[in-house]
Structures are given as structure tokens and as C-alpha cells.
Scaffold this active site. Structure first.
Site, PDB file in Angstrom:
ATOM      1  N   SER A  22      -6.966  -1.095  -8.369  1.00 14.32           N
ATOM      2  CA  SER A  22      -6.187  -0.664  -7.213  1.00 14.32           C
ATOM      3  C   SER A  22      -6.453  -1.488  -5.958  1.00 14.32           C
ATOM      4  O   SER A  22      -7.360  -2.322  -5.914  1.00 14.32           O
ATOM      5  CB  SER A  22      -6.517   0.791  -6.908  1.00 14.32           C
ATOM      6  N   ASP A  78      -0.688  -0.841  -1.894  1.00 10.60           N
ATOM      7  CA  ASP A  78      -0.804  -0.317  -3.253  1.00 10.60           C
ATOM      8  C   ASP A  78      -0.697  -1.503  -4.205  1.00 10.60           C
ATOM      9  O   ASP A  78       0.142  -2.386  -4.015  1.00 10.60           O
ATOM     10  CB  ASP A  78       0.313   0.690  -3.539  1.00 10.60           C
ATOM     11  N   ARG A 128      -2.195   2.241 -16.149  1.00  9.57           N
ATOM     12  CA  ARG A 128      -3.668   2.179 -16.220  1.00  9.57           C
ATOM     13  C   ARG A 128      -4.243   3.274 -17.104  1.00  9.57           C
ATOM     14  O   ARG A 128      -3.793   4.420 -17.026  1.00  9.57           O
ATOM     15  CB  ARG A 128      -4.262   2.326 -14.815  1.00  9.57           C
ATOM     16  N   ASP A 150       3.672  10.000  -2.025  1.00  9.93           N
ATOM     17  CA  ASP A 150       3.932  10.115  -3.459  1.00  9.93           C
ATOM     18  C   ASP A 150       2.682  10.431  -4.292  1.00  9.93           C
ATOM     19  O   ASP A 150       2.785  10.895  -5.411  1.00  9.93           O
ATOM     20  CB  ASP A 150       4.580   8.823  -4.000  1.00  9.93           C
ATOM     21  N   HIS A 151       1.496  10.192  -3.737  1.00  9.15           N
ATOM     22  CA  HIS A 151       0.268  10.363  -4.524  1.00  9.15           C
ATOM     23  C   HIS A 151      -0.300  11.782  -4.432  1.00  9.15           C
ATOM     24  O   HIS A 151      -0.499  12.444  -5.434  1.00  9.15           O
ATOM     25  CB  HIS A 151      -0.815   9.384  -4.042  1.00  9.15           C
ATOM     26  N   ARG A 177      -7.175   0.161  -3.186  1.00  8.75           N
ATOM     27  CA  ARG A 177      -7.794   1.123  -2.262  1.00  8.75           C
ATOM     28  C   ARG A 177      -8.948   0.491  -1.495  1.00  8.75           C
ATOM     29  O   ARG A 177      -9.936   0.048  -2.066  1.00  8.75           O
ATOM     30  CB  ARG A 177      -8.215   2.399  -3.004  1.00  8.75           C
TER      31      ARG A 177
HETATM   32  C1  MIC Z   1      -3.539   3.265  -8.473  1.00  9.64           C
HETATM   33  O1  MIC Z   1      -2.594   3.198  -9.261  1.00  9.64           O
HETATM   34  O2  MIC Z   1      -4.718   3.023  -8.789  1.00  9.64           O
HETATM   35  C2  MIC Z   1      -3.244   3.681  -7.035  1.00  9.64           C
HETATM   36  C3  MIC Z   1      -3.753   5.060  -6.868  1.00  9.64           C
HETATM   37  O3  MIC Z   1      -1.853   3.696  -6.828  1.00  9.64           O
HETATM   38  C4  MIC Z   1      -3.913   2.681  -6.097  1.00  9.64           C
HETATM   39  C5  MIC Z   1      -3.867   3.045  -4.661  1.00  9.64           C
HETATM   40  C6  MIC Z   1      -4.864   4.092  -4.238  1.00  9.64           C
HETATM   41  O4  MIC Z   1      -5.984   4.131  -4.733  1.00  9.64           O
HETATM   42  O5  MIC Z   1      -4.499   4.880  -3.361  1.00  9.64           O
HETATM   43  C7  MIC Z   1      -3.362   1.257  -6.232  1.00  9.64           C
HETATM   44  O6  MIC Z   1      -2.810   0.923  -7.254  1.00  9.64           O
HETATM   45  O7  MIC Z   1      -3.541   0.443  -5.315  1.00  9.64           O
HETATM   46 FE1  SF4 Z   2       1.264   5.926  -8.459  1.00  8.72          FE
HETATM   47 FE2  SF4 Z   2      -0.533   3.977  -8.761  1.00  8.72          FE
HETATM   48 FE3  SF4 Z   2       0.280   5.429 -10.840  1.00  8.72          FE
HETATM   49 FE4  SF4 Z   2       1.935   3.750  -9.740  1.00  8.72          FE
HETATM   50  S1  SF4 Z   2       0.041   3.254 -10.784  1.00  8.72           S
HETATM   51  S2  SF4 Z   2       2.410   5.847 -10.345  1.00  8.72           S
HETATM   52  S3  SF4 Z   2       1.401   3.892  -7.580  1.00  8.72           S
HETATM   53  S4  SF4 Z   2      -0.870   6.177  -9.066  1.00  8.72           S
END
Ligand code: MIC
Ligand code: SF4
Length: 644
Positions: free
Chosen positions: A537, A119, A379, A64-65, A539
Site C-alpha cells: 500500500s 492509494d 491482495r 470508500d474504505h 499508507r
Molecule cells: C490497500 O489496498 O492496501 C489500501 C488500503 O487501499 C492502501 C491504502 C491504505 O492503507 O489506506 C493502498 O493500497 O494504498
Molecule cells: Fe480498496 Fe485498496 Fe482493496 Fe482497492 S485494493 S478495494 S483501494 S482496499
């Protein structure tokens, strides 16, 4: 004494430890989810365990990313993930099928179960009455291998909801109000549990918006009871048989309680560049907007898109606004089309994209320079949109559509009567592209593109540690600061040497050079930080890539939960200042010396003495016995190999 929903969920899954606040416990994980940006690494780690098939009740691999395919990398990773899912017995949700959290809520979530996801927004499942926790990929790999998930037994923060939401105020405003009161670190060490008469006023997708966005409080997770609304939701998804009621006992005790009377709320908005920078929409109304995005795992359900469509029956999008819709899932897309509203959206001027994260993680949709972008996302950390000095505001779909029409930040209450949403009783399921697990994956070959490089090997912790302070940062540093994402960097997630070149890029362009010089001089690297270090996140690259660059210690005032766990998993010592005043005296480039570090850690000592620029400084190491072994081994994979 009566039990909270949290205590019931933890008690029914406890496999190690006692349910004592502050103690480490191990819980059984029923379901896992991964997304592609963290998933490639998680499956390389799962492979390293040598286990032939996932050991959970259900595991889903989502893409999805990383949807923009500007070269072979993301596309190769998608194929790798599909082959991994086939080999190891997972469901596979392909690109375009939707955001992991939304799809999981619709098609897989079950009240009373545990879910671990790579995630940080995995708590979305809490809207269904699940104990749904975000973690680093390696923890999720371990759960897929059938191992317990370890966490410090959290306290329970009760949020009593009363009243019902006024027109034009929605679930997002509930959490914005909580963020306004508690801040991005207000939930650290807690599970947020919702109770009270207001709960029944919220649908499951409203609740999921709240538990999702609750990740921004720094909480371990958030949870709602499972009630009649939960049953109705599952029935609308053709999964009514999976419903079980789950409620807190009348006399349940919470460690903290706040009350939110929803009837007193008004439309709220988080200003740049932190989700807790919340004000009333009326306080910033009138500022011109260039971009409005409705989507993300926080607010992209059918309900959210229907609000937008119904308003657009009577209005058009403003000529100066790029109004974009990122549906949460194929199911949402199918249903909005079936209800005839896709035509409304397109005619009114919306740009409708495929279902996925997209601009929420800077995978396209960067706003123009010097303009305001309004988003229904969770975010707005600086630069996350892809534009330097961005001005991203976070708001509800109601505020988003009102502002898209007027071309400026607008309180939606000016739009008059609230539209009737007419949501269906039964949904088109939209899951025809989800591949169920194969009966046997033995014959399946894993397809590995050239982007996937072997997992780096790390040394055990040395007897004594000698290094220097590579960087000093302030409070609330996010993992987006440490390991940025976006369309350029995300495709490197399965290539640690390549992605490590971007560590701390947005904070200090010279960090890479300095860390390389220290490595050449045989010195370890230390990063010094303030409160809530590593928020945001899950990550693990924010630990793995610095470790690859030689960072061995992080010394901060306090840590965010997932980042601290990731540091331990990759053998970086997570230390906190015994006396926060020492933070002020510390400068970049200071020399650091710790003698007898292995002995100190092995002996269980919580206080270590560091010689910083020749001056002794006390630092705390607050970790479990198991964590100490992991740190000594140089990380969880080394430890697991040794343990056999
Ligand atoms: C985010 O919203 O910051 C992400 C991208 O979904 C991350 C995961 C990632 O960095 O791949 C998260 O929320 O854990
Ligand atoms: Fe995707 Fe993270 Fe954004 Fe949710 S917050 S839509 S999981 S990138």
C-alpha cells in the site's frame, strides 16, 4: 527515436530535471484523488501548507474504505472530509458512492493527464491512458498545493499483447500470468506499458483491471494507449468530448519487453499469501471454499458483475458458500439494477453490499477459521482478511462464480457456453451524490471530531545517531505487516499516538514495548529487512507511526518505491546494505552508532559507515539532493516550513 506512451506523458508534464533514466524528475500533476483512510492525514498536511484552495485542475476526495461505523470515529472522519472538500475546492464522493479508482475511471479520468492518488491502486487510471501514480498522502497534499511530484525517472517495461482472450479467461488472468513470470518485485523501477495488436481486444475496464493489479508488480505505474475503445468508453459515460488519442510511436524503444499471447492463457489463481503465488486453476481445483467475494478496485465493474449474474441465470450459489458482491460504484449498482440483474443475484443467493472496499481491507467480511476464501481482489497478504492464518486465493470473476456454485475451486470452463453480456452503450451515470466544488470555501467551517489529533512534531536529524536494532524481518515485508489495517485499526488513521500501538503487531507483539524502552533510554530505533521492503500500500502510517515510536533508520536489502518515499517524507533514513551478507550477521538488539551523520548526508555521500554491535558495516543512501535536505530537516513538513 520514437517515443513510448510513458515518455510522451512524462515529457508533456515535465517541470524539473531531464528525462534521463535513474535521475530525479518533477512532473506537473493535473488531478489528485484521496480516499478516507489516507485522506484524513493528507488534508491535515494540506492544511499545514496554508494554501486556501487546491491548485490542481481537479481533485476528488473519496470515502470508500472505512465504511463500518462501529463507533463515532469513521463517521466523524467522513464529515471532516466532506467539510474539507467544501472548504478547499474539491469534489466529494460520499460513503456508498463507490471505490475511488472505479468512480474516478468512470467520472473523472482523462487520457493524457496525470493523476496522483493517496492509494497504491491509483494506476487504475492507466487503463484510460493516464499517467496515474500512487503516493503517500503528504506527496498528494503537496500536489494539491500546486507543487510538482518528484520521482526517479523510471525505465519502461513493454508488454506486448497478442491474440485474444479465450472464453472464461479474462483481464485478471493476463496480470496473474505477468505476476507469475515477474513476481511482486518484477516491476520495481519500471512503468509497465502495454502495446501490440492484443490491446484493441480489451475494453477500458479490462485494461483498468490490469493496470490496477499491476501495482502488485511493484511498478511505478502501468499504462495503456488511448484508442477507439477509450473513446467508446468515454462516450458511454457521456464524456466523449474528453477523448484524445495517445499511442506509442512505431519505433518506440522499451527497456525490457515480454510478450503475452492472450489466446494461450487459461484460468489462473494466486494461492495464499502473495499475489505472485500463481498456478493454473486446474492445479488446485476441488479444494472446498467457504467464502467467495466479487469486488474491489480490481474487478467490480459492470462487466464483472454481469458475468456473475449471467451465470446465475442457470445456477444457484452452493449452500456451504457465503457468496458476496461488493459493487465498485453506485453507477455499477444502478446499471445492474436497471438491466434487471439485481434480482438474479439476490434470488441465486448472493449477499449484495454497498459499493466500497469492505473486505478487501478487512473492513468486515472476515472468512471463517481454517477455510478457503476466494476473492477477485488484488491482495492476499497474510491476515489482511481479518482472520488469523487465513487462506485467501485471488482469481477472476469467472473462477469466483464457478467456485461459488460448485462449493470448491473450479475451472469455469466446466460451465459450458460463455454467456452473452449485453453491456449497455450508454450507462446510467450514478453520480448524483458527487458534490462538485464550491465556488468559494471561505465561509466553510471544518468539522473536526475528537478522533482527529494534531499532527506530531518531529526533531531534525541529530549530529550523531545512537540506537539499537528493534526488529529484524525477511523479504517482501508488506505495509500490512508494518502497519496493519482492518476494521479495528483503520478508524485510528487520524490519531497517530493511538495507531502507533499496532505497529508490527502481526509480526512481533513485543515491538511496541521494545521501542518504548529504547525511547525511554534515549536510543533511536532501527529496523532491518530483506528485499522489496514495504511493498503493497501507499499508507504513510507505515512510516509515520514507526517514526512516532522513535524509529529513525531502516536498513534493508531493497525498498518498494512508495514506502521509501514515505520514509523520507517522515525523516526516516532509508539505507540499503552495501554487502547483503551483512544482513545475516545482524541480530535484533544490536547497538548502532553513526557519528557525523548530518555532515555525511549534507556532503552528498552515498556510503555511510555504521557501527553495528561494534563492527563497521557499509550502508547506501541513494536519494536526491532534495531528499537529503528533507532528511536533515527531520521530514518534508519541517523542510517545507523552513523553505517557506
Ligand atoms: C490497500 O489496498 O492496501 C489500501 C488500503 O487501499 C492502501 C491504502 C491504505 O492503507 O489506506 C493502498 O493500497 O494504498
Ligand atoms: Fe480498496 Fe485498496 Fe482493496 Fe482497492 S485494493 S478495494 S483501494 S482496499
Amino acid at each position: 527515436m520514437g517515443k513510448t506512451v510513458t515518455e510522451k506523458l512524462l515529457a508533456s508534464h515535465l517541470v524539473e530535471g531531464n528525462l534521463q533514466k535513474g535521475e530525479e524528475i518533477g512532473i506537473r500533476i493535473d488531478q489528485t484523488l484521496t480516499q478516507d483512510a489516507t485522506g484524513t492525514m493528507a488534508y491535515l498536511e494540506f492544511e499545514a501548507t496554508g494554501i486556501p484552495r487546491v491548485q490542481t485542475e481537479l481533485s476528488v476526495c473519496y470515502v470508500d474504505h472505512n465504511l463500518v461505523q462501529s463507533d463515532f470515529r469513521n463517521a466523524d472522519d467522513h464529515r471532516f472530509l466532506q467539510s474539507v472538500a467544501r472548504k478547499y475546492g474539491l469534489y466529494f464522493s460520499p460513503p456508498g458512492n463507490g471505490i475511488s479508482h472505479q468512480v474516478h475511471l468512470e467520472r473523472f479520468g482523462v487520457p493524457g493527464k496525470t493523476l496522483l492518488g493517496s492509494d497504491s491502486h491509483t494506476p487504475t487510471g492507466g487503463g484510460l491512458g493516464m499517467l496515474a501514480i500512487g503516493a503517500g498522502g503528504l506527496d498528494v497534499a503537496m500536489a494539491m498545493a500546486g507543487k510538482p511530484f518528484y520521482l526517479v525517472m523510471p525505465k519502461v517495461f513493454g508488454i506486448k499483447l497478442t491474440g485474444s482472450l479465450p472464453d472464461w479467461v479474462s483481464a485478471r488472468d493476463v496480470l496473474l500470468e505477468i505476476l507469475r513470470q515477474l513476481s511482486v518485485k518484477g516491476g520495481v523501477g519500471y512503468i509497465m506499458e502495454y502495446f501490440g495488436p492484443g490491446v484493441k481486444e480489451l475494453s477500458v475496464t479490462d485494461r483498468a483491471s490490469i493496470t490496477n493489479f499491476g501495482a502488485e508488480l511493484g511498478a511505478t505505474t502501468s499504462v495503456f494507449p488511448a484508442d477507439e475503445n477509450t473513446r467508446k468508453f468515454l462516450e458511454s459515460q457521456g464524456r466523449g468530448d474528453l477523448w484524445t488519442p495517445l499511442n506509442a510511436d512505431e519505433d518506440a524503444q522499451y527497456d525490457e519487453v515480454i510478450e503475452i499471447d492472450m489466446s494461450t492463457l487459461e484460468p489462473l489463481i494466486a494461492c495464499p499469501s502473495s499475489p505472485d503465488n500463481v498456478v493454473k486453476v486446474s492445479e488446485v481445483a476441488g479444494k472446498p471454499v467457504a467464502q467467495v467475494l466479487v469486488g474491489s478496485c480490481s474487478n467490480s465493474s459492470l462487466r464483472d458483475l454481469m458475468v456473475v449474474a449471467k451465470v446465475l441465470h442457470r445456477e444457484q450459489v452452493h449452500a456451504d458458500v457465503s457468496f458476496e458482491i461488493n459493487p465498485g460504484s453506485r453507477q455499477v449498482l444502478e446499471n445492474i439494477t436497471d438491466l434487471g440483474e439485481m434480482l438474479t443475484l439476490i434470488r441465486a443467493g448472493a449477499r449484495v453490499h454497498q459499493a466500497g472496499c469492505l473486505g478487501c481491507i478487512g473492513m468486515g467480511q472476515a472468512p471463517p477459521t481454517g477455510t478457503i476464501s476466494l476473492r477477485t481482489f488484488p491482495r492476499n497478504f497474510p491476515g489482511r482478511s481479518g482472520t488469523v492464518n487465513d487462506q485467501v486465493y485471488l482469481c477472476s470473476p469467472e473462477v469466483a462464480i464457478a467456485s461459488a456454485i460448485k462449493g470448491e475451486i473450479t475451472d469455469p470452463r466446466v460451465l459450458g457456453e460463455y454467456p452473452d453480456l449485453n453491456l449497455p452503450e450508454k450507462y446510467l451515470l450514478g453520480d448524483q451524490r458527487i458534490e462538485p466544488p464550491l465556488v468559494s470555501g471561505e465561509e466553510v467551517e471544518i468539522i473536526r471530531g475528537p478522533n482527529i489529533t494534531p499532527f506530531p512534531e518531529f526533531e531534525p536529524l541529530p549530529e550523531s545517531w545512537h540506537g539499537k536494532v528493534l526488529l529484524k524481518v525477511g523479504d517482501n515485508i508488506t505495509t500490512d505487516h508494518i502497519m496493519p489495517a482492518g476494521a479495528k485499526i483503520l478508524p485510528l488513521r487520524s490519531n497517530i499516538p493511538a495507531i502507533s500501538e499496532y505497529v508490527y503487531n502481526s509480526v512481533d507483539l513485543e515491538f511496541l514495548q521494545r521501542s518504548r524502552e529504547a525511547l525511554t533510554d534515549g536510543l533511536g530505533g532501527m529496523v532491518v529487512g530483506g528485499e522489496n521492503y514495504g511493498q503493497g500500500s501507499s499508507r504513510e502510517h507505515a512510516a509515520l507511526a514507526p517514526r512516532y515510536l522513535g524509529v529513525g533508520i531502516k536498513l534493508v536489502k531493497s525498498f518498494a518505491r512508495i514506502h521509501k518515499a514515505n520514509l523520507i517524507n517522515f525523516g526516516i533514513l532509508p539505507l540499503t546494505f552495501e554487502d547483503p551478507a551483512d544482513y545475516d550477521a545482524l541480530q535484533q538488539d544490536a547497538e548502532v552508532e553513526i557519528t557525523g551523520i548530518r555532515d555525511a548526508i549534507a556532503s552528498g555521500s552515498e556510503l555511510l559507515t555504521l557501527l553495528l554491535g561494534g563492527k563497521p558495516v557499509k550502508a547506501r543512501l541513494e536519494v536526491s539532493e532534495r531528499h537529503r535536505e528533507i532528511l536533515l530537516a527531520g521530514g518534508l513538513l519541517n523542510w517545507a516550513r523552513k523553505a517557506g
